[in-house]
Motif scaffolding. Sequence first.
Motif, PDB file in Angstrom:
ATOM      1  N   ASP A 141       0.807  -1.222   0.000  1.00  0.00           N
ATOM      2  CA  ASP A 141       0.000   0.000   0.000  1.00  0.00           C
ATOM      3  C   ASP A 141       0.837   1.267   0.000  1.00  0.00           C
ATOM      4  OD1 ASP A 141       0.896  -0.495   2.605  1.00  0.00           O
ATOM      5  OD2 ASP A 141      -0.720   0.688   3.466  1.00  0.00           O
ATOM      6  N   ILE A 142       2.182   1.115   0.026  1.00  0.00           N
ATOM      7  CA  ILE A 142       3.017   2.310  -0.050  1.00  0.00           C
ATOM      8  C   ILE A 142       2.814   2.964  -1.408  1.00  0.00           C
ATOM      9  CG2 ILE A 142       5.417   2.980  -0.492  1.00  0.00           C
ATOM     10  CD1 ILE A 142       4.784   3.196   2.342  1.00  0.00           C
ATOM     11  N   GLU A 149      -8.011   9.252   3.506  1.00  0.00           N
ATOM     12  CA  GLU A 149      -6.970  10.030   4.161  1.00  0.00           C
ATOM     13  C   GLU A 149      -6.117  10.787   3.144  1.00  0.00           C
ATOM     14  OE1 GLU A 149      -3.667   7.806   5.807  1.00  0.00           O
ATOM     15  OE2 GLU A 149      -4.587   5.947   5.141  1.00  0.00           O
ATOM     16  N   GLU A 150      -6.655  10.956   1.962  1.00  0.00           N
ATOM     17  CA  GLU A 150      -5.913  11.653   0.912  1.00  0.00           C
ATOM     18  C   GLU A 150      -5.687  13.109   1.292  1.00  0.00           C
ATOM     19  OE1 GLU A 150      -7.112  13.241  -3.446  1.00  0.00           O
ATOM     20  OE2 GLU A 150      -7.324  11.083  -3.149  1.00  0.00           O
ATOM     21  N   GLU A 151      -4.530  13.597   0.965  1.00  0.00           N
ATOM     22  CA  GLU A 151      -4.225  14.998   1.199  1.00  0.00           C
ATOM     23  C   GLU A 151      -3.344  15.508   0.070  1.00  0.00           C
ATOM     24  OE1 GLU A 151      -1.987  15.570   4.720  1.00  0.00           O
ATOM     25  OE2 GLU A 151      -0.424  14.150   4.187  1.00  0.00           O
ATOM     26  N   MET A 152      -3.455  16.777  -0.201  1.00  0.00           N
ATOM     27  CA  MET A 152      -2.621  17.382  -1.223  1.00  0.00           C
ATOM     28  C   MET A 152      -1.417  17.998  -0.517  1.00  0.00           C
ATOM     29  SD  MET A 152      -4.268  16.638  -3.888  1.00  0.00           S
ATOM     30  CE  MET A 152      -3.539  17.623  -5.179  1.00  0.00           C
ATOM     31  N   VAL A 153      -0.218  17.681  -0.986  1.00  0.00           N
ATOM     32  CA  VAL A 153       0.993  18.125  -0.335  1.00  0.00           C
ATOM     33  C   VAL A 153       1.878  18.831  -1.349  1.00  0.00           C
ATOM     34  CG1 VAL A 153       3.029  17.421   0.963  1.00  0.00           C
ATOM     35  CG2 VAL A 153       0.881  16.146   1.203  1.00  0.00           C
ATOM     36  N   THR A 170      -0.683  12.007  -1.876  1.00  0.00           N
ATOM     37  CA  THR A 170      -0.023  11.049  -1.004  1.00  0.00           C
ATOM     38  C   THR A 170      -1.010  10.650   0.087  1.00  0.00           C
ATOM     39  OG1 THR A 170       1.899  10.651   0.395  1.00  0.00           O
ATOM     40  CG2 THR A 170       0.902  12.828   0.533  1.00  0.00           C
ATOM     41  N   SER A 171      -0.622   9.743   0.906  1.00  0.00           N
ATOM     42  CA  SER A 171      -1.427   9.398   2.073  1.00  0.00           C
ATOM     43  C   SER A 171      -0.529   9.510   3.287  1.00  0.00           C
ATOM     44  CB  SER A 171      -1.985   7.975   1.958  1.00  0.00           C
ATOM     45  OG  SER A 171      -0.971   7.020   2.134  1.00  0.00           O
ATOM     46  N   LYS A 172      -1.116   9.819   4.429  1.00  0.00           N
ATOM     47  CA  LYS A 172      -0.332   9.998   5.642  1.00  0.00           C
ATOM     48  C   LYS A 172       0.431   8.722   5.988  1.00  0.00           C
ATOM     49  CE  LYS A 172      -3.438  13.470   7.589  1.00  0.00           C
ATOM     50  NZ  LYS A 172      -4.379  13.795   8.693  1.00  0.00           N
ATOM     51  N   ARG A 173      -0.227   7.575   5.814  1.00  0.00           N
ATOM     52  CA  ARG A 173       0.421   6.310   6.178  1.00  0.00           C
ATOM     53  C   ARG A 173       1.620   6.042   5.263  1.00  0.00           C
ATOM     54  NH1 ARG A 173       0.454   1.647   8.625  1.00  0.00           N
ATOM     55  NH2 ARG A 173       0.746  -0.312   7.516  1.00  0.00           N
ATOM     56  N   ALA A 174       1.466   6.267   3.975  1.00  0.00           N
ATOM     57  CA  ALA A 174       2.568   6.029   3.044  1.00  0.00           C
ATOM     58  C   ALA A 174       3.743   6.940   3.366  1.00  0.00           C
ATOM     59  CB  ALA A 174       2.099   6.251   1.604  1.00  0.00           C
ATOM     60  N   LYS A 175       3.443   8.190   3.663  1.00  0.00           N
ATOM     61  CA  LYS A 175       4.499   9.141   3.970  1.00  0.00           C
ATOM     62  C   LYS A 175       5.217   8.749   5.255  1.00  0.00           C
ATOM     63  CE  LYS A 175       5.332  14.107   4.503  1.00  0.00           C
ATOM     64  NZ  LYS A 175       4.719  15.451   4.523  1.00  0.00           N
ATOM     65  N   GLU A 176       4.458   8.356   6.262  1.00  0.00           N
ATOM     66  CA  GLU A 176       5.051   7.975   7.540  1.00  0.00           C
ATOM     67  C   GLU A 176       5.947   6.749   7.390  1.00  0.00           C
ATOM     68  OE1 GLU A 176       1.699   7.441  10.025  1.00  0.00           O
ATOM     69  OE2 GLU A 176       1.376   9.594  10.373  1.00  0.00           O
ATOM     70  N   ARG A 177       5.510   5.777   6.597  1.00  0.00           N
ATOM     71  CA  ARG A 177       6.308   4.562   6.422  1.00  0.00           C
ATOM     72  C   ARG A 177       7.575   4.856   5.627  1.00  0.00           C
ATOM     73  NH1 ARG A 177       2.500  -0.259   4.543  1.00  0.00           N
ATOM     74  NH2 ARG A 177       4.471  -1.367   4.694  1.00  0.00           N
TER      75      ARG A 177
END
Length: 231
Positions: A141-142, A149-153, A170-177
């Motif tokens: 899921d990365i 949880e989609e956000e524009m960054v 991106t997604s918060k989880r993908a970014k955190e991982r």
Amino acid sequence: MSIYKTASNASAVPFTSALAIDTTNLIDPNLVHILYGMSKDFSSNGLRSGVLLSQHNAPLLSSLKSIALFSWPVSTTENYWTTLLNDRPFLNYYFTENSTRLAASYARMTSWFTAHGIKWVEGSNAGFFLWADFRGVLGADIGVVDEEEEEMVEAVAVNEMPAQGQVYKTSKRAKERDEWFFGKLMEAKVFIATGDAFFAEEHGWYRVTFSVPESILKVVYLRPLDSPVQP
């Protein structure tokens, strides 16, 4: 000058200087400029010196001379570079050997990627980097955007600014991982540049430098990167 042949691009076109091309009916020669530096082209990363060649654009050279005074290289660098450029036998050896070693390093790095299920963008035949996809290591899921949880960054890299209005999903989880994985790499004293630094469209991509001695690559191979635990 950093061109080599690989299994995925065995018919790579050899290096040809833009100065050797007849620009008639192709481009205004005033627009043809050559930039190169010691850092990349001559494997001298500590010597941050470069050259601009412009054979037909005197106004450009004149304008650059007005500011060149503030960035002159030290005399030791100038002497070293002058000596090297005047040593034709060494240059002939260097360009051939550099290409051979790059091809060998590329083959070693991609073989390791294949053995560990890491994909990369194939077809390269120049430069020192591989654009590698570590999502197979980090998890499926990365890089996949979860709509909830989609956000524009803003795509802002270190010391760089994006084009006006440039954003990516991106997604918060993908970014955190991704950040967690980079931290684990740093703990193992392995540095590879994150995709964020190059405005990657998805998390999980890294720019890997492979143009290092085999002894160093072997150390990296032994580091515990095979099965990261979920953060």
